[in-house]
Design a protein around this motif. Structure first.
Motif, short mmCIF file in Angstrom:
data_model
loop_
_atom_site.label_atom_id
_atom_site.label_comp_id
_atom_site.label_asym_id
_atom_site.label_seq_id
_atom_site.Cartn_x
_atom_site.Cartn_y
_atom_site.Cartn_z
N SER A 233 4.91 -3.09 7.72
CA SER A 233 4.07 -2.55 6.67
C SER A 233 3.36 -1.31 7.20
N SER A 234 3.50 -0.18 6.49
CA SER A 234 2.89 1.08 6.90
C SER A 234 1.71 1.44 6.01
N ARG A 235 0.63 1.93 6.63
CA ARG A 235 -0.55 2.38 5.89
C ARG A 235 -0.96 3.74 6.45
N ARG A 236 -1.22 4.69 5.56
CA ARG A 236 -1.63 6.04 5.97
C ARG A 236 -3.12 6.20 5.75
N SER B 251 -7.40 3.66 3.60
CA SER B 251 -5.98 3.94 3.85
C SER B 251 -5.19 3.58 2.60
N LEU B 252 -4.00 4.16 2.53
CA LEU B 252 -3.09 3.91 1.41
C LEU B 252 -1.84 3.22 1.91
N LEU C 103 1.93 2.64 2.31
CA LEU C 103 3.12 3.47 2.15
C LEU C 103 4.34 2.64 1.81
N GLY C 104 4.30 1.37 2.17
CA GLY C 104 5.42 0.50 1.84
C GLY C 104 5.72 -0.50 2.93
N GLY D 295 -1.98 6.88 10.75
CA GLY D 295 -2.08 5.57 10.11
C GLY D 295 -1.66 4.46 11.05
N CYS E 108 8.23 7.29 7.25
CA CYS E 108 7.36 7.61 6.12
C CYS E 108 6.15 8.43 6.56
N PHE E 109 5.82 8.46 7.85
CA PHE E 109 4.70 9.27 8.35
C PHE E 109 5.11 10.71 8.62
#
Length: 81
Positions: free
Chosen positions: A52-55, A63-64, A66-67, A38, A78-79
């Motif tokens: 901001s994290s996206r997977r 992508s989703l 993650l927070g 991500g 979070c990954f």
């Protein structure tokens, strides 16, 4: 599964994950094998900087989220799940 060659900037390895800086405030997060997990983006909120994290969704183009995190280490963690 998305695999990318590491061309250009050498990745930064943290906690078993590699991050390649893409642009000002953006990183691609991969496993050591090159599998793309991500992205992390630095976002300014008021006077604070958050991450901001996206997977990536496997075998899809989306992508989703993650927070949002106040520390880069938390955004990376979070990954690892």
């Amino acid at each position: 599964m998305t695999l990318l060659d590491r061309v250009g900037t050498a990745p930064t390895v943290r906690r078993g994950l590699a991050m390649v800086k893409l642009a000002n405030g953006q990183w691609r997060v991969t496993r050591a094998t090159g599998e793309v997990l991500g992205y992390i983006e630095a976002v300014v909120e008021g006077r604070e900087l958050k991450f901001s994290s996206r997977r990536l969704i496997p075998n899809q183009r989306g992508s989703l989220p993650l927070g949002d995190f106040w520390r880069m280490d938390d955004a990376i963690d979070c990954f690892r799940l």
